[in-house]
Enzyme design. Structure first.
Site, PDB file in Angstrom:
ATOM      1  N   LYS A   1     -15.091  -3.254  46.799  1.00 35.24           N
ATOM      2  CA  LYS A   1     -16.254  -3.823  47.481  1.00 35.24           C
ATOM      3  C   LYS A   1     -17.508  -2.978  47.276  1.00 35.24           C
ATOM      4  O   LYS A   1     -18.605  -3.493  47.170  1.00 35.24           O
ATOM      5  CB  LYS A   1     -15.921  -3.931  48.971  1.00 35.24           C
ATOM      6  CG  LYS A   1     -16.969  -4.613  49.810  1.00 35.24           C
ATOM      7  CD  LYS A   1     -16.946  -6.106  49.595  1.00 35.24           C
ATOM      8  CE  LYS A   1     -18.028  -6.832  50.354  1.00 35.24           C
ATOM      9  NZ  LYS A   1     -18.348  -8.110  49.727  1.00 35.24           N
TER      10      LYS A   1
ATOM     11  N   LYS B   1     -18.249 -15.721  40.578  1.00 32.00           N
ATOM     12  CA  LYS B   1     -17.326 -15.935  41.698  1.00 32.00           C
ATOM     13  C   LYS B   1     -15.974 -16.423  41.173  1.00 32.00           C
ATOM     14  O   LYS B   1     -14.931 -15.940  41.581  1.00 32.00           O
ATOM     15  CB  LYS B   1     -17.956 -16.990  42.609  1.00 32.00           C
ATOM     16  CG  LYS B   1     -17.894 -16.873  44.064  1.00 32.00           C
ATOM     17  CD  LYS B   1     -18.644 -15.864  44.826  1.00 32.00           C
ATOM     18  CE  LYS B   1     -18.678 -14.470  44.348  1.00 32.00           C
ATOM     19  NZ  LYS B   1     -19.771 -13.679  44.842  1.00 32.00           N
TER      20      LYS B   1
ATOM     21  N   TRP C   1      -9.554   3.590  44.204  1.00 32.96           N
ATOM     22  CA  TRP C   1      -9.945   2.667  43.141  1.00 32.96           C
ATOM     23  C   TRP C   1     -10.003   3.532  41.898  1.00 32.96           C
ATOM     24  O   TRP C   1     -10.881   4.382  41.775  1.00 32.96           O
ATOM     25  CB  TRP C   1     -11.308   2.046  43.440  1.00 32.96           C
ATOM     26  CG  TRP C   1     -11.709   0.986  42.459  1.00 32.96           C
ATOM     27  CD1 TRP C   1     -11.400  -0.345  42.496  1.00 32.96           C
ATOM     28  CD2 TRP C   1     -12.527   1.179  41.292  1.00 32.96           C
ATOM     29  NE1 TRP C   1     -11.958  -0.978  41.415  1.00 32.96           N
ATOM     30  CE2 TRP C   1     -12.646  -0.079  40.666  1.00 32.96           C
ATOM     31  CE3 TRP C   1     -13.149   2.274  40.705  1.00 32.96           C
ATOM     32  CZ2 TRP C   1     -13.364  -0.272  39.489  1.00 32.96           C
ATOM     33  CZ3 TRP C   1     -13.869   2.094  39.531  1.00 32.96           C
ATOM     34  CH2 TRP C   1     -13.977   0.825  38.934  1.00 32.96           C
TER      35      TRP C   1
ATOM     36  N   GLU D   1     -23.974 -17.053  39.292  1.00 33.89           N
ATOM     37  CA  GLU D   1     -23.205 -16.654  40.476  1.00 33.89           C
ATOM     38  C   GLU D   1     -21.903 -17.464  40.571  1.00 33.89           C
ATOM     39  O   GLU D   1     -20.846 -16.915  40.895  1.00 33.89           O
ATOM     40  CB  GLU D   1     -24.075 -16.844  41.733  1.00 33.89           C
ATOM     41  CG  GLU D   1     -23.361 -16.733  43.066  1.00 33.89           C
ATOM     42  CD  GLU D   1     -22.708 -15.381  43.339  1.00 33.89           C
ATOM     43  OE1 GLU D   1     -22.829 -14.468  42.501  1.00 33.89           O
ATOM     44  OE2 GLU D   1     -22.040 -15.259  44.374  1.00 33.89           O
TER      45      GLU D   1
ATOM     46  N   ARG E   1     -12.878  -0.453  49.915  1.00 34.04           N
ATOM     47  CA  ARG E   1     -13.422   0.420  48.872  1.00 34.04           C
ATOM     48  C   ARG E   1     -12.478   0.596  47.690  1.00 34.04           C
ATOM     49  O   ARG E   1     -12.874   1.125  46.648  1.00 34.04           O
ATOM     50  CB  ARG E   1     -13.724   1.803  49.457  1.00 34.04           C
ATOM     51  CG  ARG E   1     -14.959   1.803  50.307  1.00 34.04           C
ATOM     52  CD  ARG E   1     -15.158   3.140  50.960  1.00 34.04           C
ATOM     53  NE  ARG E   1     -16.463   3.193  51.536  1.00 34.04           N
ATOM     54  CZ  ARG E   1     -17.537   3.711  50.951  1.00 34.04           C
ATOM     55  NH1 ARG E   1     -17.443   4.273  49.783  1.00 34.04           N
ATOM     56  NH2 ARG E   1     -18.703   3.691  51.543  1.00 34.04           N
TER      57      ARG E   1
ATOM     58  N   ASN F   1     -13.975  10.895  46.470  1.00 35.29           N
ATOM     59  CA  ASN F   1     -14.568   9.626  46.044  1.00 35.29           C
ATOM     60  C   ASN F   1     -15.662   9.966  45.057  1.00 35.29           C
ATOM     61  O   ASN F   1     -16.559  10.739  45.389  1.00 35.29           O
ATOM     62  CB  ASN F   1     -15.149   8.885  47.257  1.00 35.29           C
ATOM     63  CG  ASN F   1     -15.987   7.688  46.840  1.00 35.29           C
ATOM     64  OD1 ASN F   1     -15.757   7.097  45.788  1.00 35.29           O
ATOM     65  ND2 ASN F   1     -16.959   7.337  47.666  1.00 35.29           N
ATOM     66  N   GLY F   2     -15.587   9.408  43.841  1.00 32.76           N
ATOM     67  CA  GLY F   2     -16.633   9.671  42.853  1.00 32.76           C
ATOM     68  C   GLY F   2     -16.017  10.083  41.529  1.00 32.76           C
ATOM     69  O   GLY F   2     -14.861   9.783  41.248  1.00 32.76           O
TER      70      GLY F   2
ATOM     71  N   GLU G   1     -14.086 -13.671  39.166  1.00 28.52           N
ATOM     72  CA  GLU G   1     -13.672 -12.492  39.923  1.00 28.52           C
ATOM     73  C   GLU G   1     -12.440 -12.743  40.804  1.00 28.52           C
ATOM     74  O   GLU G   1     -11.616 -11.855  40.942  1.00 28.52           O
ATOM     75  CB  GLU G   1     -14.923 -11.978  40.625  1.00 28.52           C
ATOM     76  CG  GLU G   1     -15.064 -11.770  41.995  1.00 28.52           C
ATOM     77  CD  GLU G   1     -16.411 -11.240  42.490  1.00 28.52           C
ATOM     78  OE1 GLU G   1     -17.183 -12.040  43.028  1.00 28.52           O
ATOM     79  OE2 GLU G   1     -16.637 -10.032  42.420  1.00 28.52           O
TER      80      GLU G   1
ATOM     81  N   CYS H   1     -13.613   4.670  46.178  1.00 27.24           N
ATOM     82  CA  CYS H   1     -12.501   5.116  47.003  1.00 27.24           C
ATOM     83  C   CYS H   1     -13.012   5.321  48.425  1.00 27.24           C
ATOM     84  O   CYS H   1     -14.204   5.514  48.648  1.00 27.24           O
ATOM     85  CB  CYS H   1     -11.949   6.435  46.485  1.00 27.24           C
ATOM     86  SG  CYS H   1     -11.530   6.377  44.745  1.00 27.24           S
TER      87      CYS H   1
ATOM     88  N   HIS I   1     -27.985 -23.329  21.709  1.00 30.44           N
ATOM     89  CA  HIS I   1     -28.214 -22.137  20.874  1.00 30.44           C
ATOM     90  C   HIS I   1     -26.939 -21.328  20.700  1.00 30.44           C
ATOM     91  O   HIS I   1     -26.992 -20.153  20.330  1.00 30.44           O
ATOM     92  CB  HIS I   1     -29.328 -21.278  21.480  1.00 30.44           C
ATOM     93  CG  HIS I   1     -30.625 -22.015  21.561  1.00 30.44           C
ATOM     94  ND1 HIS I   1     -31.373 -22.328  20.455  1.00 30.44           N
ATOM     95  CD2 HIS I   1     -31.275 -22.556  22.629  1.00 30.44           C
ATOM     96  CE1 HIS I   1     -32.441 -23.009  20.829  1.00 30.44           C
ATOM     97  NE2 HIS I   1     -32.403 -23.163  22.151  1.00 30.44           N
TER      98      HIS I   1
HETATM   99  C1  AGP Z   1     -19.789  -9.929  44.183  1.00 25.37           C
HETATM  100  O1  AGP Z   1     -18.905 -10.929  44.505  1.00 25.37           O
HETATM  101  C2  AGP Z   1     -19.302  -8.662  43.764  1.00 25.37           C
HETATM  102  N1  AGP Z   1     -18.033  -8.301  44.116  1.00 25.37           N
HETATM  103  C3  AGP Z   1     -20.256  -7.655  43.161  1.00 25.37           C
HETATM  104  O2  AGP Z   1     -20.856  -8.263  42.062  1.00 25.37           O
HETATM  105  C4  AGP Z   1     -21.334  -7.072  44.100  1.00 25.37           C
HETATM  106  O3  AGP Z   1     -22.258  -8.063  44.435  1.00 25.37           O
HETATM  107  C5  AGP Z   1     -22.008  -5.887  43.393  1.00 25.37           C
HETATM  108  O4  AGP Z   1     -21.044  -4.907  43.117  1.00 25.37           O
HETATM  109  C6  AGP Z   1     -23.151  -5.292  44.189  1.00 25.37           C
HETATM  110  O5  AGP Z   1     -22.707  -4.756  45.388  1.00 25.37           O
HETATM  111  P1  AGP Z   1     -23.724  -4.376  46.536  1.00 25.37           P
HETATM  112  O6  AGP Z   1     -24.377  -5.647  46.983  1.00 25.37           O
HETATM  113  O7  AGP Z   1     -22.895  -3.752  47.610  1.00 25.37           O
HETATM  114  O8  AGP Z   1     -24.721  -3.423  45.935  1.00 25.37           O
END
Ligand code: AGP
Length: 606
Positions: free
Chosen positions: A601, A483, A74, A479, A27, A98-99, A486, A2, A502
């Site tokens: 984020k 991507k 969030w 990755e 956030r 936040n938390g 997400e 948040c 496997h």
């Molecule tokens: C990546 O596209 C993400 N949204 C997520 O995996 C991100 O990389 C991860 O939460 C780590 O965040 P940071 O680099 O701010 O620590």
């Protein structure tokens, strides 16, 4: 996760609170709200969904108070609806948080027994009710807050205002970041300096356990034990301008296109390009004497770390241990003497990464952090900061931060390789020349985006997509899959190509696209064997490679032709098609690319 902000202003603060929240929306964005002290009592406006819903509500129902707090959420506890949106409020106090308050159930039970009625499903409301309860027993706002802080456990950043107190705001930090901003006859609280940048550049970061009592002209900071403490005030360089998308439809696309430039900046920070030598900063440890490197991070940053493991083992011949931070923090892993622990984080605030950093620090490791936000908690708690010069990354899906992390880690690998005598000057120069060519190769890929639109059309009809890669391309497969899932919400998995038989091969049929990240390197032949196994079962192959598709010897549905690049730098270059495939598939499906559902984020909770 948040975002929180608080302002003791000289004029009505509602508009400034919303502006600050815009800068914090990365956030969390499932609801938002603000509260102000108006004619001695508390007034609030909240709205479910994006911040614009709140902004529209405030236009219809303005707030006039000069002291106020705001929040963009969030959800952790309680559904993302207006009832659970912050600020939480009684007739006495209003709180944004936040938390996570870990012991909220126990406190709530006690308060329910005392006849207190709760109006939300959140953990945060216990803070509001606890402070109110203490005030009803006769405590003043500061004493009531102190008692409440002594009772709650968990991770929190709090901003609190009180009815009848137009010149008072309290902030507290335990596990979640919080900064005090000093204005001219005004005072601010914010989750980060970016939120406060339009108002002030004079920032004091609270430390763990700190709580601060603010008026328009004073700040008194106390530590956990209640002692008054002096924390330094720094001049923040965060820009006061709202970052915009330029000509691009989304921040993500803009950030993908910024990569040639920001990778160049990052490389020039660590390389002497003219001398073709690594010009690595002193990180406070003799690189020749490191016994082992431990790498930890989350999500995309973890995949950058995984690429670095291949580089460090191959070029520096040093053992590397790597794990996601949420696992490493609880494994009680033994750590070696003279060990270097490297943490990778765009935000520098990720809770699991920070906790793992503290574990490694307590266990004698030298800590170096690859971060994009130099004032972040992870940066401040590290022995050495290795900055990525990606600039602010707004899109939730990490793109330019990832490739800048790779650029930084590549330079670290070369610096350690040189210090250990594993590469000579000629090899160092050869590898640096390869790095210096990366921005040019990425620019060429970005000039040819149309092919990704056609591919996206096809992929958008899939239910599942598999990504395969071997060696240093394996983290790229992971990755690519992250991507895609997400931002397009299509189920995608990345596998080491050799692992297919496997288990995952059972999934293959003519409806499952298989994206092969397969540069023409010394492992190409091995990957080809795996692709033939896929083709034999009707799998539709998307070959991302500089190799001629004829070399694969089976049907290829689509070939994304990549430039010829040395194997060392392939991860940086092959990251870009992974991003473009995901981006165009998501835009074809019409999802919210920059703020995908359920994500945030900066992940500041466990
Ligand atoms: C990546 O596209 C993400 N949204 C997520 O995996 C991100 O990389 C991860 O939460 C780590 O965040 P940071 O680099 O701010 O620590």
């Amino acid at each position: 996760m948040c975002g929180i902000v608080g302002i003791l202003g000289t004029t009505p603060v509602a508009t400034d609170l919303v502006d600050a929240l815009k800068r914090l929306e990365y956030r969390g964005y499932d609801s938002a709200g603000i509260a102000t002290v108006e004619n001695g009592h508390l007034e609030r406006r909240r709205a479910e969904g994006k911040l614009r819903n709140l902004a529209e509500r405030i236009v219809r129902e303005p707030l006039k108070g000069r002291a106020g707090i705001g929040h963009t959420r969030w959800a952790t506890h309680g559904a993302p609806n207006e009832r659970n949106a912050h600020p939480h409020m009684t007739d006495r106090v209003s709180v944004v948080h936040n938390g996570i308050i870990e012991n909220f159930r126990e406190i709530k039970q006690d308060l329910l027994r005392a006849g207190i009625v709760f109006e939300s499903d959140t953990d945060t409301e216990v803070v509001t009710q606890l402070i109110t309860h203490e005030m009803r027993q006769g405590a003043d706002p500061v004493e009531a807050t102190k008692r409440a802080l002594g009772r709650i456990r968990g991770a929190f950043a709090l901003a609190i205002i009180f009815s009848g107190h137009d010149d008072l705001m309290i902030g507290a930090r335990e596990g979640s970041p919080l900064a005090v901003g000093h204005g001219d006859g005004e005072m601010f609280l914010g989750s980060d300096a970016i939120a406060l940048a339009p108002f002030t550049s004079q920032i004091t970061y609270l430390e763990e356990g700190d709580w601060a009592v603010l008026t328009r002209n004073s700040v008194v900071i106390r530590d956990r034990a209640g002692r008054i403490v002096a924390r330094p005030t720094i001049t923040s360089t965060a820009s006061g301008f709202l970052v915009d998308k330029g000509n691009h439809k989304h921040f993500m696309l803009k950030e993908i296109h910024e990569q040639p430039e920001v990778i160049s900046h990052t490389l020039s920070h660590y390389l002497d390009m003219a001398a073709e030598q690594v010009n690595f900063p002193d990180i406070g440890i003799d690189l020749a004497k490191i016994s082992r490197v431990t790498i930890s991070a989350c999500g995309t940053a973890y995949y950058a770390g995984l690429v670095a493991k291949y580089w460090l083992e191959r070029f520096a011949r040093i053992p590397v241990e790597i794990d996601v931070a949420s696992e490493l923090r609880y494994r009680e892993a033994p750590l070696p003497k003279d060990g270097l622990a490297v943490f990778v984080s765009q935000s520098g605030e990720t809770a699991d990464t920070l906790a793992t950093l503290r574990y490694c620090k307590a266990n004698g490791q030298h800590i170096a952090s690859v971060v994009n936000v130099r004032t972040s908690t992870i940066a401040r708690e590290s022995h050495a900061i290795l900055p990525t010069l990606a600039g602010p990354e707004i899109g939730v899906a990490s793109t330019k931060a990832f490739t800048c992390q790779l650029a930084t880690l590549a330079c670290l690998a070369l610096a350690i390789a040189r210090a250990r005598g594993e590469i000579d000057a000629a090899k160092e120069a050869e590898l640096i020349r390869a790095l210096m060519e990366v921005p040019r190769h990425i620019s060429a890929i970005l000039r040819d985006e149309r092919r990704y639109e056609e591919l996206a059309h096809w992929l958008s009809k899939s239910r599942d997509v598999l990504y395969l890669g071997r060696g240093v391309s394996y983290p790229l497969a992971l990755e690519g899959a992250l991507k895609l899932k997400e931002i397009s919400y299509i189920h995608a998995e990345g596998y080491a190509a050799g692992e297919m038989k496997h288990g995952p091969i059972a999934l293959i049929d003519e409806n499952v696209p298989v994206i092969a990240v397969a540069p023409h390197d010394d492992l190409f032949e091995k990957t080809v064997s795996n692709l033939q196994e896929v083709a034999a079962r009707g799998g539709q192959i998307v070959l991302v490679s500089n190799a001629d598709p004829d070399l694969v010897g089976c049907a290829i549905a689509t070939h994304i032709r990549m430039p010829d690049v040395p194997a060392f730098v392939a991860p940086l270059v092959y990251a870009v098609p992974m991003q473009l495939i995901a981006y165009h598939t998501a835009t074809f499906l019409g999802t919210d690319v920059d703020q995908p559902r359920n994500l945030a984020k900066s992940v500041t909770v466990e």
